[in-house]
Each structure stands twice: as C-alpha cells, then as structure tokens.
Scaffold this motif. Structure first.
Motif, PDB file in Angstrom:
ATOM      1  N   ARG A 178      34.852-103.789  17.142  1.00 44.64           N
ATOM      2  CA  ARG A 178      34.695-104.195  15.752  1.00 44.64           C
ATOM      3  C   ARG A 178      34.607-102.940  14.885  1.00 44.64           C
ATOM      4  NH1 ARG A 178      29.106-106.539  17.555  1.00 44.64           N
ATOM      5  NH2 ARG A 178      29.251-104.412  18.395  1.00 44.64           N
ATOM      6  N   PRO A 179      34.664-103.083  13.569  1.00 45.67           N
ATOM      7  CA  PRO A 179      34.505-101.901  12.707  1.00 45.67           C
ATOM      8  C   PRO A 179      33.238-101.108  13.007  1.00 45.67           C
ATOM      9  CG  PRO A 179      35.345-103.717  11.416  1.00 45.67           C
ATOM     10  CD  PRO A 179      35.057-104.279  12.776  1.00 45.67           C
ATOM     11  N   VAL A 180      32.144-101.798  13.354  1.00 47.62           N
ATOM     12  CA  VAL A 180      30.891-101.105  13.613  1.00 47.62           C
ATOM     13  C   VAL A 180      30.947-100.282  14.899  1.00 47.62           C
ATOM     14  CG1 VAL A 180      29.764-102.928  14.980  1.00 47.62           C
ATOM     15  CG2 VAL A 180      28.375-101.418  13.509  1.00 47.62           C
ATOM     16  N   ASP A 181      31.946-100.503  15.725  1.00 51.87           N
ATOM     17  CA  ASP A 181      32.057 -99.800  17.005  1.00 51.87           C
ATOM     18  C   ASP A 181      32.846 -98.501  16.912  1.00 51.87           C
ATOM     19  OD1 ASP A 181      30.712-101.954  18.285  1.00 51.87           O
ATOM     20  OD2 ASP A 181      32.603-103.071  18.395  1.00 51.87           O
ATOM     21  N   ARG A 182      33.214 -98.079  15.723  1.00 53.55           N
ATOM     22  CA  ARG A 182      34.132 -96.951  15.573  1.00 53.55           C
ATOM     23  C   ARG A 182      33.588 -95.660  16.207  1.00 53.55           C
ATOM     24  NH1 ARG A 182      31.282 -97.889  11.119  1.00 53.55           N
ATOM     25  NH2 ARG A 182      30.381 -96.141   9.911  1.00 53.55           N
ATOM     26  N   ARG A 183      32.265 -95.457  16.148  1.00 52.19           N
ATOM     27  CA  ARG A 183      31.703 -94.224  16.716  1.00 52.19           C
ATOM     28  C   ARG A 183      31.806 -94.180  18.242  1.00 52.19           C
ATOM     29  NH1 ARG A 183      28.075 -91.389  13.040  1.00 52.19           N
ATOM     30  NH2 ARG A 183      27.623 -92.643  11.171  1.00 52.19           N
ATOM     31  N   ALA A 184      32.015 -95.343  18.870  1.00 51.95           N
ATOM     32  CA  ALA A 184      32.127 -95.407  20.327  1.00 51.95           C
ATOM     33  C   ALA A 184      33.556 -95.227  20.811  1.00 51.95           C
ATOM     34  CB  ALA A 184      31.584 -96.740  20.837  1.00 51.95           C
ATOM     35  N   LEU A 185      34.498 -95.021  19.895  1.00 53.54           N
ATOM     36  CA  LEU A 185      35.923 -94.981  20.251  1.00 53.54           C
ATOM     37  C   LEU A 185      36.533 -93.599  20.113  1.00 53.54           C
ATOM     38  CD1 LEU A 185      37.020 -98.201  18.318  1.00 53.54           C
ATOM     39  CD2 LEU A 185      36.316 -98.029  20.716  1.00 53.54           C
ATOM     40  N   THR A 186      35.749 -92.624  19.657  1.00 50.36           N
ATOM     41  CA  THR A 186      36.292 -91.324  19.288  1.00 50.36           C
ATOM     42  C   THR A 186      36.096 -90.286  20.394  1.00 50.36           C
ATOM     43  OG1 THR A 186      34.177 -90.869  18.215  1.00 50.36           O
ATOM     44  CG2 THR A 186      35.966 -91.712  16.825  1.00 50.36           C
ATOM     45  N   ILE A 192      27.428 -91.971  20.726  1.00 50.34           N
ATOM     46  CA  ILE A 192      26.778 -93.183  21.207  1.00 50.34           C
ATOM     47  C   ILE A 192      25.501 -93.468  20.422  1.00 50.34           C
ATOM     48  CG2 ILE A 192      25.679 -94.308  23.187  1.00 50.34           C
ATOM     49  CD1 ILE A 192      28.705 -94.139  23.390  1.00 50.34           C
ATOM     50  N   ARG A 193      24.719 -92.442  20.137  1.00 47.95           N
ATOM     51  CA  ARG A 193      23.495 -92.684  19.366  1.00 47.95           C
ATOM     52  C   ARG A 193      23.834 -93.223  17.978  1.00 47.95           C
ATOM     53  NH1 ARG A 193      21.731 -87.599  21.726  1.00 47.95           N
ATOM     54  NH2 ARG A 193      20.198 -87.997  23.393  1.00 47.95           N
ATOM     55  N   GLY A 194      24.848 -92.646  17.345  1.00 46.58           N
ATOM     56  CA  GLY A 194      25.251 -93.143  16.036  1.00 46.58           C
ATOM     57  C   GLY A 194      25.745 -94.567  16.099  1.00 46.58           C
ATOM     58  N   TRP A 195      26.486 -94.891  17.153  1.00 47.95           N
ATOM     59  CA  TRP A 195      26.992 -96.256  17.349  1.00 47.95           C
ATOM     60  C   TRP A 195      25.834 -97.242  17.433  1.00 47.95           C
ATOM     61  CZ3 TRP A 195      28.017 -98.458  22.737  1.00 47.95           C
ATOM     62  CH2 TRP A 195      28.581 -99.733  22.654  1.00 47.95           C
ATOM     63  N   LEU A 196      24.830 -96.918  18.236  1.00 47.45           N
ATOM     64  CA  LEU A 196      23.706 -97.828  18.402  1.00 47.45           C
ATOM     65  C   LEU A 196      22.909 -97.969  17.108  1.00 47.45           C
ATOM     66  CD1 LEU A 196      22.429 -96.795  21.956  1.00 47.45           C
ATOM     67  CD2 LEU A 196      23.931 -98.689  21.335  1.00 47.45           C
ATOM     68  N   SER A 197      22.742 -96.866  16.395  1.00 47.52           N
ATOM     69  CA  SER A 197      21.964 -96.947  15.152  1.00 47.52           C
ATOM     70  C   SER A 197      22.720 -97.700  14.061  1.00 47.52           C
ATOM     71  CB  SER A 197      21.603 -95.545  14.666  1.00 47.52           C
ATOM     72  OG  SER A 197      22.759 -94.818  14.293  1.00 47.52           O
ATOM     73  N   ASP A 198      24.054 -97.719  14.133  1.00 50.72           N
ATOM     74  CA  ASP A 198      24.842 -98.453  13.142  1.00 50.72           C
ATOM     75  C   ASP A 198      24.709 -99.960  13.290  1.00 50.72           C
ATOM     76  OD1 ASP A 198      25.802 -96.179  11.954  1.00 50.72           O
ATOM     77  OD2 ASP A 198      27.787 -96.245  12.900  1.00 50.72           O
ATOM     78  N   MET A 199      24.467-100.438  14.509  1.00 52.52           N
ATOM     79  CA  MET A 199      24.476-101.871  14.774  1.00 52.52           C
ATOM     80  C   MET A 199      23.174-102.544  14.379  1.00 52.52           C
ATOM     81  SD  MET A 199      26.497-102.598  18.359  1.00 52.52           S
ATOM     82  CE  MET A 199      25.823-101.233  19.322  1.00 52.52           C
TER      83      MET A 199
END
Length: 345
Positions: free
Chosen positions: A56-64, A69-76
């Motif tokens: 999803r859009p919120v998962d963008r930090r996990a795709l780069t 990963i920390r940013g991805w979790l904090s975004d959700m």
C-alpha cells in the motif's frame, strides 16, 4: 583466518567467478532459465510480499534500497498494522545476505522462495515477492557464502557494518541472526564480505564466528531464553523476523536458528514438526514452545494455530503477541486456546 587462508579463499572465489562468467548478471536473464537462480538480499531486511500488488502507499519505506523498517512501522496506524494480518499482504521477511531462489520476474519484482525458512507452502522455502531493488546477483558473495567461515550476529537485536577495522565509520545497521562470510579478523573486529558492498567490518563483540554451520554449539533451554529475551521491547510486525520488528513464530524460529536449529517458519508447522516432543504443562522447561489454537487440542491444523511463545521459567513466557504490544515477558496463559507445548532439544 590467517592472511594465507584469506588469500586462498579469495583465490577460490575468483575461480568460481570465472567459471560463472558465461552467466549474465542481468536480472532479465532470470526469466530465460526454467531453473530458479540464486540472488541475495541487499538490504538490512527485505519484506516478502504476497503479490507485487500487495504493498500500500504506507508501505513505501519497506520497498526501497536502503530500506527503512523503523520508518515503515512508525508510519502505520494500528489498523494498518492489523491489515497486514487480515489482508494477508506480506508473508515473511529475509535478512541481509540471505540467499533467495528467484522463480520468475514481473516488472520491478522477483518471485522468490526463501530456502532458510521451511514451510508446507513450498518444499524449496517460503514463497513470495521482493522488489528487484532489494536483491543482488553477486557471484563473488555467493561463492564466499558457500565456502568461507561465517559470522552470525547473535548479541543484541541489531549491529552495524563498518567501513573500517577501527569501527569508526558506520555503513549499514543489520539484524541479529544475519550471517556473512568471514575473510579475516582482529582482536576487536571481524572482516566480512557483504553483498553489493564488498569488504566490511563487524564489531567482534556482537558476533560469533564458525567454520561451518555444524560447529554452532548445541544450545540449552537457558541459551534460547537468554537470546529471545533480547527482543523484549522490540515492535511486533506481522511476518517480521528481525531485530527491527518481529512476529510470534519469527521470534521462536530466530531463537532456535541462531543456535543452529532450523524450525519451520510458522506456528502451525512448528507445532507439527516431528522433532518436537509433547511436554505436559506441569513439566515445562525454559526453551519449550507453547502453542495456541482456535481449533481445539489435536491434531495440528496450521490454519487454526494462531500463536506460539517460548517458556522462560517461573511460570512466564516470552512472546510477540500482536500489534497492541511489543515483545514481552508475561505469565503463561493456560486458557481454552492453549494447545500444548513442544520441546526440540
């Protein structure tokens, strides 16, 4: 390793690389061969998605690459974390340097299996999709990974790769249970070969070095508990296997794997694993795994088994329960969902 041993290993790598020179490193080549081809995780943690359309859009930090990963979790939000489970968006994760087998490609994605994570879903390993940007075809690394001694990060939930033996220039934060081939070492640092990065250094106090996997000492239950307890306070994330975020069976699998014992990736298959001996609740010992099921006590139905924890002693267990709390030590729950315990030592 001595300098002579290092040169011998590197000479062997060169021989392997030359032998493989006829195989192109172009990712497009992967689809031309019917046989899966090895690739290696080039980020600290790669999430293995159910399909290329899952993120999803919120998962963008996990795709780069690099991944955050920390940013991805904090975004959700909590609801978005819950959706990872309910919508079956991701399957598992793979750590820096792990080998995956590429089955086919689709645009910017590779369909893979992860051999180090046994599952009934595929006899070759855990299946799913990883962005191509997070994988590398590095034959030099692959040759070393197969034949050199290795360092396993096993003290602390994360550690750092450094650019120098003085450990003064940090390069990449990596998870516990990461394994990298070793070239040489000093009193305070271990030189490793990293995919797409070449020569790097690890703090010798954060890793153990072995000539081969069978050299890892057989653990005691106390060893398993001591390691699992280092995750206390680490965020829960569905499919997680790392020190950045982990789920229930990721925690129990990691605790055993870092000690040389590879269990199935998920709770149901862990409970069904024939190496596990049934243990009565009155005879629990540290390191035993406790299972919880929606579907009764027996037989094991992987679809009904929803949770696994590790008995830590004194009527307590270590668990990564769900998105509502980080990894914790809590009293053992012997409720209507308690399925039973298994011992693998």
């Amino acid at each position: 390793m001595t300098g002579a041993a290092t040169r011998a290993v590197l000479a062997g790598v060169l021989s392997t690389v030359l032998a493989a020179a006829s195989v192109t490193a172009d990712p497009a080549h992967l689809s031309a061969s019917p046989a899966p081809r090895s690739a290696y995780v080039a980020v600290s943690v790669a999430t293995v998605w159910t399909t290329p359309q899952s993120p999803r859009p919120v998962d963008r930090r996990a795709l780069t690459n690099p991944v955050d990963i920390r940013g991805w979790l904090s975004d959700m939000t909590l609801d978005q974390q819950e959706a990872l489970t309910g919508d079956n968006l991701n399957q598992t994760q793979a750590l820096f340097g792990d080998r995956v087998l590429v089955v086919r490609e689709q645009g910017d994605w590779d369909e893979v299996v992860v051999p180090g994570q046994p599952t009934p879903k595929d006899s070759q390993g855990y299946p799913g999709w990883i962005p191509k940007a997070q994988l590398t075809i590095d034959v030099s690394y692959g040759a070393l990974k197969d034949h050199a001694p290795f360092a396993v990060a096993d003290r602390g939930v994360t550690t750092w790769l450094y650019r120098d033996s003085a450990l003064s220039h940090r390069d990449l934060e990596i998870s516990t249970n990461t394994r990298l081939p070793v070239l040489t070492r000093t009193d305070k640092a271990v030189q490793v070969f990293a995919p797409d990065r070449g020569l790097e250094w690890l703090d010798a106090e954060t890793v153990s070095v072995y000539e081969k996997p069978t050299d890892i000492p057989h653990p005691t239950g106390v060893d398993l508990v001591r390691y699992a307890a280092t995750f206390v306070g680490i965020p829960y994330v569905w499919g997680g296997v790392s020190g950045f975020g982990i789920d229930c069976s990721g925690l129990t699998a990691a605790a055993y794997q870092v000690h040389g014992i590879t269990l199935p990736r998920d709770a149901g298959p862990q409970a069904a694993d024939r190496r596990g001996r049934p243990i009565d609740k009155s005879a629990l010992q540290p390191g035993d795994l406790l299972f919880y099921s929606h579907g009764g006590k027996d037989p094991v139905n992987p679809d009904d088994m929803y949770h696994v924890a590790m008995y830590s002693g004194n009527g307590e267990m270590i668990e990564a329960f769900d998105k509502s709390a980080p990894v914790r030590i809590t009293p053992v729950r012997l409720d209507e969902d308690y399925w039973g315990a298994r011992r693998y030592l």
